[in-house]
Design an enzyme around this catalytic site. Structure first.
Site, short mmCIF file in Angstrom:
data_model
loop_
_atom_site.label_atom_id
_atom_site.label_comp_id
_atom_site.label_asym_id
_atom_site.label_seq_id
_atom_site.Cartn_x
_atom_site.Cartn_y
_atom_site.Cartn_z
N ASP A 37 8.37 -5.12 0.13
CA ASP A 37 7.53 -6.23 -0.30
C ASP A 37 6.61 -6.63 0.84
OD1 ASP A 37 7.84 -8.58 -2.73
OD2 ASP A 37 6.73 -9.12 -0.92
N ASN A 94 11.76 -11.82 -11.94
CA ASN A 94 11.04 -13.00 -12.43
C ASN A 94 10.33 -12.63 -13.72
OD1 ASN A 94 11.75 -14.50 -10.09
ND2 ASN A 94 10.07 -13.53 -8.95
N GLY A 100 8.19 -17.41 -12.54
CA GLY A 100 7.58 -17.12 -11.24
C GLY A 100 7.04 -15.72 -11.10
N HIS A 105 3.60 -6.24 -13.89
CA HIS A 105 4.17 -4.90 -14.07
C HIS A 105 5.64 -5.06 -13.74
CE1 HIS A 105 3.96 -0.33 -13.68
NE2 HIS A 105 5.18 -0.62 -13.22
N HIS A 107 9.14 -5.42 -12.43
CA HIS A 107 9.70 -5.12 -11.11
C HIS A 107 10.95 -5.95 -10.88
CE1 HIS A 107 6.81 -8.42 -10.65
NE2 HIS A 107 7.56 -8.88 -9.67
N HIS A 109 13.29 -7.32 -7.56
CA HIS A 109 13.33 -7.51 -6.11
C HIS A 109 14.76 -7.21 -5.66
CE1 HIS A 109 9.59 -10.09 -5.97
NE2 HIS A 109 9.93 -10.28 -7.23
P1 AMP Z 1 6.77 -11.65 -8.59
O1 AMP Z 1 6.50 -13.05 -8.13
O2 AMP Z 1 8.17 -11.46 -9.07
O3 AMP Z 1 5.72 -11.15 -9.55
O4 AMP Z 1 6.69 -10.78 -7.28
C1 AMP Z 1 5.57 -10.06 -6.86
C2 AMP Z 1 5.87 -9.58 -5.48
O5 AMP Z 1 4.95 -8.56 -5.15
C3 AMP Z 1 5.75 -10.65 -4.38
O6 AMP Z 1 7.01 -10.76 -3.72
C4 AMP Z 1 4.66 -10.11 -3.47
O7 AMP Z 1 4.89 -10.39 -2.10
C5 AMP Z 1 4.70 -8.62 -3.77
N1 AMP Z 1 3.46 -7.91 -3.53
C6 AMP Z 1 2.22 -8.26 -3.91
N2 AMP Z 1 1.33 -7.34 -3.52
C7 AMP Z 1 2.03 -6.37 -2.89
C8 AMP Z 1 1.69 -5.15 -2.25
N3 AMP Z 1 0.41 -4.71 -2.19
N4 AMP Z 1 2.67 -4.41 -1.69
C9 AMP Z 1 3.96 -4.84 -1.74
N5 AMP Z 1 4.35 -5.98 -2.33
C10 AMP Z 1 3.40 -6.74 -2.89
#
Ligand code: AMP
Length: 120
Positions: A37, A94, A100, A105, A107, A109
Site C-alpha cells: 500500500d 472496505n 470507507g 476495484h 481489494h 488489505h
Molecule cells: P480503500 O480505502 O479500501 O479503497 O483503500 C484503498 C487503498 O489503496 C488505500 O489504502 C491507499 O493508500 C491505496 N492506494 C492508492 N493508490 C495506490 C497506489 N498507487 N499504490 C498502492 N496503493 C495505493
C-alpha cells in the site's frame, strides 16, 4: 461519492494491472495480485486485488467464479506466510462509501507486523 455499481477502468488499481502505474509487487498468480500500500497504516500493509474487474465485495461475492474466490482467500494466507506474519494480522475489505472504500476495484488489505489497534 464512490460508485460501486459500475466498473471504472480508470481507477488506480486497474492502471496498476495494466502496468500504467508502478507497484511494489509482493505476490502474483493467475487470479490475484498483491502489492504494498502506498500509504501504509501498519508496518506491513499489503493490498490484494483480483485481476478480474469487480467494483466491490458485493460485485465479487455475487459474480466471481468459485476458482477466483478460492484463489483470493487461499492467496491471502499464502501472502501472510510469505510476509512472516506468524504472530497474526488483520484482513480488511472496505465496501462502499460508508465502509470507507476509495478505490472502486475489489481489494483486501493485509495489515500486520505489529500489535494492531483494536476497536472491534
Ligand atoms: P480503500 O480505502 O479500501 O479503497 O483503500 C484503498 C487503498 O489503496 C488505500 O489504502 C491507499 O493508500 C491505496 N492506494 C492508492 N493508490 C495506490 C497506489 N498507487 N499504490 C498502492 N496503493 C495505493
Amino acid at each position: 461519492m464512490i460508485n460501486i455499481e459500475e466498473y471504472d477502468s480508470q481507477n488506480v488499481f486497474a492502471k496498476i494491472l495494466r502496468n500504467e502505474l508502478p507497484s511494489n509487487k509482493i505476490f502474483e498468480n493467475e487470479e490475484i495480485l498483491a502489492f504494498s500500500d502506498i500509504n501504509p497504516q501498519a508496518s506491513v500493509h499489503v493490498v490484494v486485488i483480483t485481476k478480474e474487474k469487480f467494483c466491490s465485495f458485493n460485485d465479487f461475492s455475487k459474480n466471481a467464479s468459485d476458482k477466483c474466490i478460492t484463489s483470493l482467500i487461499r492467496g491471502i494466507s499464502k501472502i501472510a506466510k510469505k510476509l512472516n506474519l506468524s504472530k497474526g494480522y488483520r484482513i480488511v475489505c472496505n465496501v462502499g462509501h460508508y465502509g470507507g472504500q476509495v478505490v472502486p476495484h475489489l481489494h483486501f488489505h493485509i495489515l500486520g507486523g505489529e500489535r494492531l489497534w483494536q476497536k472491534l
